[in-house]
Design an enzyme around this catalytic site. Structure first.
Site, PDB file in Angstrom:
ATOM      1  N   SER A  23       0.804  -1.227   0.000  1.00 58.63           N
ATOM      2  CA  SER A  23       0.000   0.000   0.000  1.00 58.63           C
ATOM      3  C   SER A  23       0.838   1.278   0.000  1.00 58.63           C
ATOM      4  O   SER A  23       0.490   2.230  -0.711  1.00 58.63           O
ATOM      5  CB  SER A  23      -0.972  -0.005   1.188  1.00 58.63           C
ATOM      6  OG  SER A  23      -1.930  -1.017   0.999  1.00 58.63           O
ATOM      7  N   LYS A  72      -8.264  -5.826  11.372  1.00 61.24           N
ATOM      8  CA  LYS A  72      -9.511  -5.447  10.697  1.00 61.24           C
ATOM      9  C   LYS A  72     -10.743  -5.555  11.600  1.00 61.24           C
ATOM     10  O   LYS A  72     -11.726  -4.855  11.378  1.00 61.24           O
ATOM     11  CB  LYS A  72      -9.716  -6.293   9.440  1.00 61.24           C
ATOM     12  CG  LYS A  72      -8.812  -5.871   8.279  1.00 61.24           C
ATOM     13  CD  LYS A  72      -9.206  -6.611   7.015  1.00 61.24           C
ATOM     14  CE  LYS A  72      -8.345  -6.205   5.843  1.00 61.24           C
ATOM     15  NZ  LYS A  72      -8.814  -6.789   4.579  1.00 61.24           N
ATOM     16  N   ASN A  93     -11.530  -1.811   6.763  1.00 56.51           N
ATOM     17  CA  ASN A  93     -10.170  -1.702   6.204  1.00 56.51           C
ATOM     18  C   ASN A  93      -9.761  -0.273   5.907  1.00 56.51           C
ATOM     19  O   ASN A  93      -8.640  -0.016   5.484  1.00 56.51           O
ATOM     20  CB  ASN A  93     -10.001  -2.590   4.957  1.00 56.51           C
ATOM     21  CG  ASN A  93     -10.653  -1.984   3.723  1.00 56.51           C
ATOM     22  OD1 ASN A  93     -11.481  -1.090   3.830  1.00 56.51           O
ATOM     23  ND2 ASN A  93     -10.281  -2.459   2.553  1.00 56.51           N
ATOM     24  N   ASP A 108     -13.135  -3.501   0.305  1.00 54.79           N
ATOM     25  CA  ASP A 108     -12.717  -4.726  -0.393  1.00 54.79           C
ATOM     26  C   ASP A 108     -13.754  -5.177  -1.426  1.00 54.79           C
ATOM     27  O   ASP A 108     -13.403  -5.644  -2.514  1.00 54.79           O
ATOM     28  CB  ASP A 108     -12.474  -5.864   0.610  1.00 54.79           C
ATOM     29  CG  ASP A 108     -11.144  -5.702   1.341  1.00 54.79           C
ATOM     30  OD1 ASP A 108     -10.254  -5.010   0.812  1.00 54.79           O
ATOM     31  OD2 ASP A 108     -11.008  -6.261   2.441  1.00 54.79           O
ATOM     32  N   ALA A 138     -12.180 -12.685   3.239  1.00 52.66           N
ATOM     33  CA  ALA A 138     -12.267 -12.180   1.868  1.00 52.66           C
ATOM     34  C   ALA A 138     -13.557 -12.662   1.210  1.00 52.66           C
ATOM     35  O   ALA A 138     -14.222 -11.911   0.490  1.00 52.66           O
ATOM     36  CB  ALA A 138     -11.052 -12.632   1.063  1.00 52.66           C
ATOM     37  N   ILE A 219      -8.195 -14.059  -5.737  1.00 55.72           N
ATOM     38  CA  ILE A 219      -7.755 -12.934  -4.905  1.00 55.72           C
ATOM     39  C   ILE A 219      -6.268 -13.034  -4.607  1.00 55.72           C
ATOM     40  O   ILE A 219      -5.660 -12.087  -4.144  1.00 55.72           O
ATOM     41  CB  ILE A 219      -8.550 -12.810  -3.581  1.00 55.72           C
ATOM     42  CG1 ILE A 219      -8.280 -13.991  -2.660  1.00 55.72           C
ATOM     43  CG2 ILE A 219     -10.023 -12.654  -3.857  1.00 55.72           C
ATOM     44  CD1 ILE A 219      -8.536 -13.642  -1.208  1.00 55.72           C
ATOM     45  N   TYR A 221      -2.456 -12.749  -5.359  1.00 56.26           N
ATOM     46  CA  TYR A 221      -1.700 -11.990  -6.373  1.00 56.26           C
ATOM     47  C   TYR A 221      -0.196 -12.256  -6.310  1.00 56.26           C
ATOM     48  O   TYR A 221       0.574 -11.590  -7.008  1.00 56.26           O
ATOM     49  CB  TYR A 221      -2.019 -10.491  -6.309  1.00 56.26           C
ATOM     50  CG  TYR A 221      -1.711  -9.813  -5.001  1.00 56.26           C
ATOM     51  CD1 TYR A 221      -2.698  -9.673  -4.038  1.00 56.26           C
ATOM     52  CD2 TYR A 221      -0.448  -9.303  -4.740  1.00 56.26           C
ATOM     53  CE1 TYR A 221      -2.430  -9.043  -2.841  1.00 56.26           C
ATOM     54  CE2 TYR A 221      -0.174  -8.677  -3.538  1.00 56.26           C
ATOM     55  CZ  TYR A 221      -1.169  -8.553  -2.598  1.00 56.26           C
ATOM     56  OH  TYR A 221      -0.899  -7.929  -1.395  1.00 56.26           O
TER      57      TYR A 221
END
Ligand code: ATR
Length: 282
Positions: A23, A72, A93, A108, A138, A219, A221
């Site tokens: 991020s 979270k 988040n 998300d 997720a 999801i 990566y």
């Protein structure tokens, strides 16, 4: 080098550990691109210090922060107001500090839907049933987003069926649990588990029954192209990697903190993906 003035807008990302978060690079790219006097920094803090650290940022005049593993759920507790989707997703988040108050949201689900729309222009959640592999955090955000966007049916397939049952009960609506993916009429297949991630076993799913118009998303990566996505591409299906969700979920926070609606494009993707292997072992 970014020389900050006393009016610089500040934000960051809470996590523990935080060193691997992408991020700061993502938001740093946007800050530079849009010429904003601001900074976005990694905020590594253990769970015991999380609440005090958030309050300290409020006092320091930060605009807000992202929140990642393992904070979270704790982020919920500290908010003065939580947006309805975050409540449904069961996690916060994104924190926005306004007039000394802490507002929490969850981006998300938005990030997931936008990443699909980017990869498959014209895609609509209400076009057909979705099959989700997994029933963790997720999966909860993605299932809620799909249901809210009008998916006619969401099927959860998970190693631990009881967790999927609980999630389906919690969310309500046209969502149910199956013990194996039934793909014949699926418009969307999503892997929300960690299977396929570098160092983890790959996911074994036979994609042959999927309709030719189906979209397959992961999801995961790291690597960018999981075995699931490679198989989808080999079948000529649209394959959506997990990086898109990461990039798009960052947009609402950036806009709230820094005042510019940022764009996701190839230049951003290249910067954030610079050290991510393309394929397992690559
Ligand atoms: P996240 O918040 O990233 O979704 P999570 O809440 O830990 O992470 O959920 C991980 C998901 O991956 C779960 O659905 C988990 O299945 P269980 O509910 O049975 O634990 C799934 N998962 C993780 N490792 C797995 C494996 N080796 N085989 C099958 N499913 C796995």
């Amino acid at each position: 080098m970014n020389l900050l003035s006393g009016h610089a807008r500040l934000a960051g990302v809470f996590g523990h550990p935080i060193t691997h978060s992408r991020s700061p690079r993502l938001h740093g790219f946007w800050l530079q691109r849009y010429g904003i006097d601001g900074a976005y920094i990694p905020l590594g803090v253990a769970p015991s210090g999380f609440a005090a650290a958030v309050r300290a940022l409020v006092d320091l005049g930060f605009r807000g922060a992202n929140v990642t593993i393992p904070h979270k759920l704790a982020a919920f507790e500290i908010c003065d107001a939580v947006a309805p989707f975050a409540r449904r997703a069961g996690a916060v988040n994104t924190l926005i500090f306004r007039d000394g108050r802490i507002e929490g949201s969850n981006t998300d689900g938005f990030g997931f839907l936008e990443s699909i729309r980017e990869a498959a222009p014209g895609w609509r959640a209400d076009a057909g049933p979705a099959v989700l592999l997994g029933a963790g955090g997720a999966a909860r955000a993605i299932a809620a987003a799909l249901l809210d966007a009008g998916a006619p049916r969401v099927t959860l397939v998970n190693r631990t069926a009881a967790k999927a049952e609980a999630l389906a009960r919690d969310l309500g609506g046209p969502i149910h649990v199956a013990d194996r993916p039934s793909l014949e009429d699926a418009a969307l297949l999503v892997n929300t588990t960690s299977l396929g991630m570098q160092g983890q076993p790959g996911l074994e799913v036979d994609l042959a029954p999927l309709p030719a118009s189906a979209v397959v998303a992961d999801i995961v990566y790291v690597p960018l192209e999981t075995r699931l996505l490679a198989a989808a591409r080999a079948r000529g299906l649209v394959a959506v990697d997990g990086l898109g969700m990461l990039l798009h979920q960052a947009r609402p926070g950036f806009e709230a903190w820094f005042g510019v609606a940022p764009q996701v494009d190839q230049a951003l993707r290249d910067v954030v993906a610079a050290d991510i292997p393309k394929r397992d072992g690559a």
